[in-house]
Design a protein around this motif. Sequence first.
Motif, short mmCIF file in Angstrom:
data_model
loop_
_atom_site.label_atom_id
_atom_site.label_comp_id
_atom_site.label_asym_id
_atom_site.label_seq_id
_atom_site.Cartn_x
_atom_site.Cartn_y
_atom_site.Cartn_z
N UNK A 120 79.37 43.90 -4.90
CA UNK A 120 78.23 44.80 -5.00
C UNK A 120 78.30 45.90 -3.94
N UNK A 121 78.68 45.51 -2.74
CA UNK A 121 78.80 46.45 -1.64
C UNK A 121 80.23 46.45 -1.11
N UNK A 122 80.67 47.61 -0.63
CA UNK A 122 82.01 47.74 -0.07
C UNK A 122 81.95 48.30 1.34
N UNK A 123 82.85 47.79 2.18
CA UNK A 123 83.00 48.35 3.52
C UNK A 123 84.45 48.73 3.72
N UNK A 124 84.66 50.00 3.99
CA UNK A 124 86.02 50.54 4.17
C UNK A 124 86.51 50.24 5.58
N UNK A 125 87.76 49.79 5.70
CA UNK A 125 88.34 49.50 7.02
C UNK A 125 89.71 50.14 7.14
N UNK A 126 89.94 50.80 8.26
CA UNK A 126 91.25 51.39 8.53
C UNK A 126 92.23 50.29 8.93
N UNK A 127 93.44 50.39 8.43
CA UNK A 127 94.46 49.40 8.76
C UNK A 127 95.09 49.62 10.11
N UNK A 128 95.14 50.88 10.55
CA UNK A 128 95.72 51.23 11.86
C UNK A 128 94.89 52.32 12.51
N UNK A 129 94.89 52.32 13.82
CA UNK A 129 94.33 53.42 14.60
C UNK A 129 95.47 54.20 15.24
N UNK A 160 102.26 53.80 8.31
CA UNK A 160 100.85 53.67 7.93
C UNK A 160 100.58 54.42 6.64
N UNK A 161 99.93 53.75 5.70
CA UNK A 161 99.52 54.34 4.44
C UNK A 161 97.99 54.35 4.43
N UNK A 162 97.36 55.48 4.72
CA UNK A 162 95.90 55.53 4.88
C UNK A 162 95.16 55.53 3.55
N UNK A 163 95.33 54.47 2.78
CA UNK A 163 94.65 54.32 1.50
C UNK A 163 94.10 52.91 1.40
N UNK A 164 92.90 52.72 0.86
CA UNK A 164 92.33 51.37 0.71
C UNK A 164 92.88 50.71 -0.55
N UNK A 165 93.99 50.01 -0.42
CA UNK A 165 94.70 49.46 -1.57
C UNK A 165 94.41 47.98 -1.80
N UNK A 166 93.79 47.33 -0.84
CA UNK A 166 93.53 45.89 -0.94
C UNK A 166 92.02 45.65 -0.90
N UNK A 167 91.55 44.68 -1.71
CA UNK A 167 90.13 44.35 -1.77
C UNK A 167 89.92 42.92 -1.31
N UNK A 168 89.34 42.80 -0.14
CA UNK A 168 89.11 41.49 0.49
C UNK A 168 87.72 41.00 0.08
N UNK A 180 107.89 52.33 2.93
CA UNK A 180 108.83 51.60 3.78
C UNK A 180 110.24 52.18 3.68
N UNK A 181 110.67 52.50 2.46
CA UNK A 181 112.00 53.04 2.25
C UNK A 181 112.11 54.46 2.82
N UNK A 182 111.10 55.26 2.57
CA UNK A 182 111.12 56.65 3.05
C UNK A 182 111.22 56.73 4.56
N UNK A 183 110.55 55.82 5.26
CA UNK A 183 110.49 55.90 6.72
C UNK A 183 111.31 54.81 7.41
N UNK A 184 112.08 54.05 6.61
CA UNK A 184 112.88 52.95 7.15
C UNK A 184 112.03 52.06 8.07
N UNK A 185 110.86 51.68 7.55
CA UNK A 185 109.88 50.95 8.36
C UNK A 185 110.13 49.44 8.32
N UNK A 186 109.86 48.80 9.43
CA UNK A 186 109.88 47.33 9.48
C UNK A 186 108.56 46.76 9.00
N UNK A 187 107.48 47.50 9.23
CA UNK A 187 106.14 47.10 8.80
C UNK A 187 105.41 48.32 8.25
N UNK A 188 104.76 48.15 7.10
CA UNK A 188 103.89 49.20 6.56
C UNK A 188 102.49 48.61 6.44
#
Length: 312
Positions: free
Chosen positions: A129-138, A199-207, A111-119
Amino acid sequence: MPKVSVIIPVYGVEKYIERCARSLFEQTLDDIEYLFIDDCTLDKSVEILKRVLEEYPHRKSQVVIHRMEQNSGQAKVREWGMRNARGEYVIHCDSDDWLDVHMYEEMYNKAIEEDADVVVCDFCSTDCENEQYSKGLISKERENVIADILLWRIAGCLWNKLVKRKEYTDHDLNYPTHNMGEDAALIVQILWNAKRISYLPKPLYYYYTNPTSITKDVTDDKIRQHFLQATANVELIEQFLDGKATGKITDALTKYIFEQSYLIVSLAMKNKEDLSIWRRSVVKIRSRVYKCSYLSIKNKLVFYFLLFKSVI
């Protein structure tokens, strides 16, 4: 001013709160404010939270545990958090989920590097047991992001979106009061006002997808309740986008309303009262459905069949 405020509703999560709290307190970003909001939980969630906090003495001064005056639902709990947060940026966390320990540091730095309002970051849905990866943005283009949320191409949730607090305080937002689709109702407004989305293309949150939380024995009354709550939040989105939306967003919103209406279609097929409820929710899009590029011919036939059935 803390760098980041994290808003965490707490209700009925005694089995999961320890896992969530540890992932929060072990964040590599030091300057964080934690707002745990007890929605009058009936279990030992808050007791467990306080016990875990004792193991992280350096976090104690950063933690607020607030108890609502009465059970208010997640939408109102989150609103309290947003109105009381002090951080430069704000993010949400569900108390049965957990996150990568680097999540908030990496998102804040972005956010600081790109002066972003939303990251926005990616996430994983998991039942442990099972994981499904989801992209945050297209796409990072504002109108595309909103359309993608309305089309369910990306998640319209709050917990993988770090938002500059000014986006809450400097705009006259309409806060949702119902608990179905409340995240989307709020994030659409925030994204519309945002000047820069990163956009940070990393799976950082586990739902956490709790397999025991979904029952096959859903009552008709519960279906109606969920439908009416979802409809209220759809109307909030419609009111906000009225006069602003382009053809792409209008089409996406038409499909969003159509799909939300499916919450009650099973009842509308067999009950005239529920058919009337369905009709009132969709009559506004009857002239838009036939030309909506996101709906199949089968979708359109079912829609107009029900619409015809509702007037005979």
